[in-house]
Design an enzyme around this catalytic site. Structure first.
Site, mmCIF file in Angstrom:
data_model
loop_
_atom_site.group_PDB
_atom_site.id
_atom_site.type_symbol
_atom_site.label_atom_id
_atom_site.label_comp_id
_atom_site.label_asym_id
_atom_site.label_seq_id
_atom_site.Cartn_x
_atom_site.Cartn_y
_atom_site.Cartn_z
ATOM 1 N N ARG A 244 5.414 -10.006 -2.839
ATOM 2 C CA ARG A 244 6.376 -10.758 -2.034
ATOM 3 C C ARG A 244 6.443 -12.202 -2.493
ATOM 4 N NH1 ARG A 244 8.598 -6.958 -0.871
ATOM 5 N NH2 ARG A 244 9.217 -6.153 1.154
ATOM 6 N N GLU B 288 15.814 -14.995 -1.170
ATOM 7 C CA GLU B 288 16.446 -14.032 -2.078
ATOM 8 C C GLU B 288 17.949 -13.969 -1.820
ATOM 9 O OE1 GLU B 288 14.344 -10.304 -2.111
ATOM 10 O OE2 GLU B 288 12.461 -11.267 -2.623
ATOM 11 N N HIS C 212 14.617 -8.191 -7.007
ATOM 12 C CA HIS C 212 13.951 -7.306 -6.033
ATOM 13 C C HIS C 212 14.331 -5.841 -6.293
ATOM 14 C CE1 HIS C 212 12.077 -7.336 -1.753
ATOM 15 N NE2 HIS C 212 11.816 -6.188 -2.372
HETATM 16 N N1 LIG Z 1 9.301 -5.244 -5.248
HETATM 17 C C1 LIG Z 1 9.597 -4.226 -4.471
HETATM 18 O O1 LIG Z 1 10.710 -3.670 -4.518
HETATM 19 C C2 LIG Z 1 8.578 -3.701 -3.534
HETATM 20 C C3 LIG Z 1 7.574 -4.518 -3.063
HETATM 21 N N2 LIG Z 1 6.613 -4.021 -2.223
HETATM 22 C C4 LIG Z 1 5.567 -4.961 -1.769
HETATM 23 O O2 LIG Z 1 4.313 -4.454 -2.183
HETATM 24 C C5 LIG Z 1 3.394 -4.529 -1.081
HETATM 25 C C6 LIG Z 1 2.354 -3.444 -1.231
HETATM 26 O O3 LIG Z 1 2.962 -2.169 -1.109
HETATM 27 P P1 LIG Z 1 2.077 -0.836 -0.967
HETATM 28 O O4 LIG Z 1 1.042 -0.815 -2.007
HETATM 29 O O5 LIG Z 1 3.015 0.299 -0.850
HETATM 30 O O6 LIG Z 1 1.422 -1.114 0.459
HETATM 31 P P2 LIG Z 1 0.041 -0.600 1.028
HETATM 32 O O7 LIG Z 1 0.083 -0.922 2.479
HETATM 33 O O8 LIG Z 1 -0.216 0.792 0.598
HETATM 34 O O9 LIG Z 1 -1.045 -1.530 0.307
HETATM 35 C C7 LIG Z 1 -1.183 -2.880 0.550
HETATM 36 C C8 LIG Z 1 -2.601 -3.251 0.179
HETATM 37 O O10 LIG Z 1 -2.730 -4.670 0.247
HETATM 38 C C9 LIG Z 1 -4.012 -4.935 0.766
HETATM 39 N N3 LIG Z 1 -4.122 -6.283 1.277
HETATM 40 C C10 LIG Z 1 -3.728 -6.780 2.484
HETATM 41 N N4 LIG Z 1 -4.083 -8.071 2.590
HETATM 42 C C11 LIG Z 1 -4.713 -8.392 1.436
HETATM 43 C C12 LIG Z 1 -5.324 -9.576 0.949
HETATM 44 N N5 LIG Z 1 -5.386 -10.688 1.696
HETATM 45 N N6 LIG Z 1 -5.867 -9.556 -0.284
HETATM 46 C C13 LIG Z 1 -5.836 -8.433 -1.041
HETATM 47 N N7 LIG Z 1 -5.305 -7.284 -0.625
HETATM 48 C C14 LIG Z 1 -4.739 -7.266 0.595
HETATM 49 C C15 LIG Z 1 -4.216 -3.876 1.843
HETATM 50 O O11 LIG Z 1 -5.585 -3.726 2.151
HETATM 51 C C16 LIG Z 1 -3.639 -2.664 1.158
HETATM 52 O O12 LIG Z 1 -4.633 -1.929 0.456
HETATM 53 C C17 LIG Z 1 4.301 -4.392 0.161
HETATM 54 O O13 LIG Z 1 3.697 -4.991 1.295
HETATM 55 C C18 LIG Z 1 5.549 -5.113 -0.252
HETATM 56 O O14 LIG Z 1 5.445 -6.484 0.087
HETATM 57 C C19 LIG Z 1 6.602 -2.717 -1.830
HETATM 58 C C20 LIG Z 1 7.566 -1.861 -2.277
HETATM 59 C C21 LIG Z 1 8.686 -2.289 -3.098
HETATM 60 O O1 LIG Z 2 9.470 -1.421 0.233
HETATM 61 C C1 LIG Z 2 9.454 -2.655 0.111
HETATM 62 O O2 LIG Z 2 8.596 -3.383 0.641
HETATM 63 C C2 LIG Z 2 10.474 -3.323 -0.695
HETATM 64 O O3 LIG Z 2 10.306 -4.478 -1.005
HETATM 65 C C3 LIG Z 2 11.698 -2.606 -1.089
HETATM 66 O O4 LIG Z 2 12.767 -3.481 -0.822
HETATM 67 P P1 LIG Z 2 14.257 -2.941 -0.746
HETATM 68 O O5 LIG Z 2 14.312 -2.051 0.427
HETATM 69 O O6 LIG Z 2 14.474 -2.232 -2.050
HETATM 70 O O7 LIG Z 2 15.130 -4.134 -0.586
#
Ligand SMILES: NC(=O)C1=CN([C@@H]2O[C@H](COP(=O)(O)OP(=O)(O)OC[C@H]3O[C@@H](n4cnc5c(N)ncnc54)[C@H](O)[C@@H]3O)[C@@H](O)[C@H]2O)C=CC1
Ligand SMILES: O=C(O)C(=O)COP(=O)(O)O
Length: 326
Positions: A238, A267, A286
């Site tokens: 993020r 964004e 994104h």
């Molecule tokens: N660029 C994009 O299109 C996307 C971005 N994301 C971002 O990626 C993040 C992670 O997604 P997932 O892995 O699916 O979520 P998830 O919930 O499976 O994993 C998140 C991990 O971050 C860890 N975490 C929380 N606070 C932390 C800290 N202070 N230091 C280190 N680790 C910490 C948690 O313990 C957890 O293991 C989402 O929250 C979202 O912001 C997710 C999907 C798409």
């Molecule tokens: O799953 C997330 O956290 C994402 O960042 C995906 O974002 P989007 O729904 O593709 O705009």
């Protein structure tokens, strides 16, 4: 007939699933506060992507029971506000994880092999000299020397669904993986509890944690200064976890070698953002989770959450379920 408002374009199959289940689906023409406030009237559910839900929309909703997020990050929704208004927040975990992990590997390779620099030089007419001699107006191929990622150290911040897949893919490419996640106690991935280990020793650093009070501005000038000057950073987590001004300065001054950013504090970033002109930066809009596969899966997951909740069933992934006092 219950109404569902969809605030940003999602996969058609999800729209059809809602219609088949008897919902009246309305697509909002925009995501600004005035438009959403007008269209949220009468809606049982709101399905949204990652655009920020303007303050005031939930307060002005008269029938709203669920906000269903087509993805993982929920930093764009004010959870306290939703809870106060008895609105469930649901999300779809994991369905876009592989897409984001592939994005991270892609950008690491692209930066390491100077793919974007080569592309820009070519298109600017500065055809690379293949002989290595310095000719006026021509870039020398030797200057496009890159590095293999094999054997390099990759630090993953946040070892959740995405982080774990990046670790698996990185391992298959011969990388030395180290993870940091204070909430993960045991893992197949080598873990450190000290962020300095990551900053001091990694060739690649991938940010994959959520934006929280704890992670906001986690990486600023001091942390960037600890990194190798050959280090590449990828942020598909993020915007706001890495300080954008400090990162632009670090790139321009050669403190780090490059960065790929998919997410931003605002964004799209404003036209005067220092990121747009920083050296050795790869910017994407994104799109980490934007593949046909993931887009369909998250949209169907979000639609299913609305359907489930309307029939009294708890959706699979919820954020404030236990805090709701019905
Ligand atoms: N660029 C994009 O299109 C996307 C971005 N994301 C971002 O990626 C993040 C992670 O997604 P997932 O892995 O699916 O979520 P998830 O919930 O499976 O994993 C998140 C991990 O971050 C860890 N975490 C929380 N606070 C932390 C800290 N202070 N230091 C280190 N680790 C910490 C948690 O313990 C957890 O293991 C989402 O929250 C979202 O912001 C997710 C999907 C798409
Ligand atoms: O799953 C997330 O956290 C994402 O960042 C995906 O974002 P989007 O729904 O593709 O705009």
């Amino acid at each position: 007939m219950k109404k569902v408002l969809i605030s940003e374009k999602i996969d058609d199959d999800a729209v059809q699933l809602l219609q088949k289940n008897g919902f009246d689906v309305e697509i909002s023409p925009a995501v600004d506060e005035a438009t959403l406030t007008e269209h949220i009237k009468g809606a049982f559910g709101l399905i949204m992507r990652s655009s920020k839900l303007p303050e005031g929309v939930v307060d002005s909703a008269d029938q709203l029971r669920i906000i269903s997020r087509t993805g993982t990050g929920i930093d764009n929704v004010n959870i306290d506000d939703a809870t106060k208004n008895h609105v469930l927040v649901a999300r779809v975990n994991g369905a876009n994880a592989y897409s984001v992990a592939e994005y991270v590997i892609t950008t690491m390779l692209a930066m390491s092999r100077r793919i974007y620099k080569s592309d820009r030089l070519f298109k600017a007419g500065q055809i690379v000299s293949t002989h290595g001699e310095s000719l006026p107006g021509l870039a020398v191929k030797y200057d496009l020397n890159g590095h293999e990622i094999r054997g390099k150290r990759l630090g993953i911040l946040g070892l959740g669904r995405i982080g774990k897949i990046i670790a698996k893919l990185g391992d298959a490419l011969g990388m030395d993986i180290i993870g940091y996640d204070p909430y993960v106690k045991a893992s197949d991935v080598k873990l450190t509890t000290d962020l300095n280990d990551i900053y001091n020793s990694c060739d690649f650093i991938s940010v994959n944690m959520p934006l929280t009070k704890e992670t906001k501005n986690l990486i600023a000038a001091k942390e960037l200064g600890q990194m190798k000057d050959s280090a590449f950073i990828v942020n598909a987590g993020r915007g706001g976890i890495i300080n954008e001004t400090d990162l632009a300065d670090a790139l321009n001054n050669g403190v780090v070698a490059g960065a790929a950013l998919d997410v931003f504090t605002e964004e799209p970033p404003r036209s005067d953002s220092p990121l747009l002109t920083a050296k050795n930066i790869l910017l994407t809009a994104h799109i980490g989770g934007t593949t046909y596969e993931a887009s369909k899966a998250v949209a169907i997951g979000a639609a299913q959450a609305v359907i489930d909740y309307s029939t009294g069933k708890k959706p699979q992934f919820t954020v404030n379920y236990k805090d709701l006092k019905n």
